[in-house]
Design an enzyme around this catalytic site. Sequence first.
Site, mmCIF file in Angstrom:
data_model
loop_
_atom_site.group_PDB
_atom_site.id
_atom_site.type_symbol
_atom_site.label_atom_id
_atom_site.label_comp_id
_atom_site.label_asym_id
_atom_site.label_seq_id
_atom_site.Cartn_x
_atom_site.Cartn_y
_atom_site.Cartn_z
ATOM 1 N N LYS A 221 0.824 -1.210 0.000
ATOM 2 C CA LYS A 221 0.000 0.000 0.000
ATOM 3 C C LYS A 221 0.858 1.260 0.000
ATOM 4 C CE LYS A 221 -4.507 -1.291 1.261
ATOM 5 N NZ LYS A 221 -4.646 -2.045 0.024
ATOM 6 N N ARG A 222 2.116 1.126 0.339
ATOM 7 C CA ARG A 222 3.000 2.286 0.318
ATOM 8 C C ARG A 222 4.343 1.876 -0.237
ATOM 9 N NH1 ARG A 222 1.411 0.818 5.145
ATOM 10 N NH2 ARG A 222 -0.086 2.499 5.157
#
Length: 511
Positions: free
Chosen positions: A262-263
Amino acid sequence: MTTSASTIQPARVRFAPSPTGYLHLGGLRTALFDWLYARHTGGQFILRIEDTDQKRYNPESLNDLMTSLRWLGLDWDEGPDVGGPYGPYTQSERKDLYAQYIEPLIESGHAYRCYCTAERLDGVREEQRKNGQPPGYDRHCRYLSPEERANLAAQGLPSVVRLAVPEDGSTTFVDLIRGNITTDNRQLQDAVLIKSDGMPTYHFAVVVDDQLMKITHVLRGQEWLASAPLHQILYDAFGWTPPIFVHLPIILDPSGKGKMSKRKTVVAGKEYLALVHEFIEAGYLPSAMFNFLTNVGWSYDASQEVFAVEDAIERFDLSSINPSPAALPYDKLDWLNGLYIRELTPAALKEAVLPFLVRDLGRTEAELRADARLDILVPLIQERIKRLDEAAGWIDWAFVEADEIQYDEPSLLLGKKLDAAQSAAVLARGGELLKTLDPFTADAMQEAFRSAADEMDVKAGSFFGPFRAAISGKQVSPPLFESMEALGRVEVLRRIENAMQVLNREAVAGS
Ligand code: GLU
């Protein structure tokens, strides 16, 4: 088989993000496929904001979302900012509408009010955990007698509305690329449709809105597959025909083992970006990203890596989307980006790198725009960069004072096979020539330096080396003569002078 344009029905396709954080590349891929299909069919691309989970609302995300879509060139025909015939396009503004649609479902027994408190639900879960049962609502309120129900309602107690999932049998929905998917109804929960504050949940809002907005095709990430049976039950309860579902393949992380992070992550020293704004800030061109992302889960043509937007629109179809998880080939993105950078005109490249130079060189845009040195330097780096954020590292030396160039490693100033004294002599000779060279152009420098190297019996490369290091403080820089032309005579001579002092100190120390 290709379908002729005349037989294609204009599709209404929506991108329906929840504004809970910065847009992930996976979300952008969904939006891109939505857009491609809408444009392919001559239909509409609709942006709908699914913000019913107000606890997770992130005020920055809406701006980030719209900036990201516009960056890639995905224009929407209907949406919260542009309006449209089926608005509002933000779910929190449609609360009253959902209330109208829930009542008939309650009356027909497809949904029911549930008065269970959080404490009771916790107790149920605890009990299930103890007994090794899967967690879930025990349908306590589903079986209340009419009197009990009336009694609870009369007390004005807070309640939610739940879906009454059929107790047995199974539910089948169709996914265009995955076929029929059947779920045993006993696996499904009586999901909450309306929360105690009157806000709908995702399940209810998505079905009502897709119906009311006349959505024909729902493209969304594979992670929503598990929700689709509940949606199908709702469509059946309303007596509506569901749209065509396409659950897009998940995007894998670079190792190919798990879902893409997600990052941004660092694996074996290499950075892997994940959020759209990170890719924008790294200087990927929208054209390269468009080309790249179109091929994640779909393939333009196995033998053609580079294609135009119009051609992708023309060829895009849903049935050839590959349902298997797709890994993100970051190296290919870099390669494509380099390719698209090299295709830019010098003026377009200057325009594209400007925001990066403003950021990295600490100059204003107006200053940089008016700086003629950039007109020479930017074309010089065109062949050398794969991302626009690499630009400053190639030309930053031109934007500092001579004294700010540090020759921390004097060995950098040595010409190949030359010692400090010899390198200083080379610089002295070149400096002499540059003082009076007319015109002060790259070609004239090149000619003068080559004959000087001959005279001194030094190889041309060894002669040039000390100058490269003197003016840039680096071993690798854009082509030397153009760089010196861009820097200008006065500044070049200053740097040569400084470098000679360093070399002379070295020569003394070494002798
Ligand atoms: N709001 C959901 C999301 O955040 C949309 C899922 C769907 O497209 O149905 O991705």
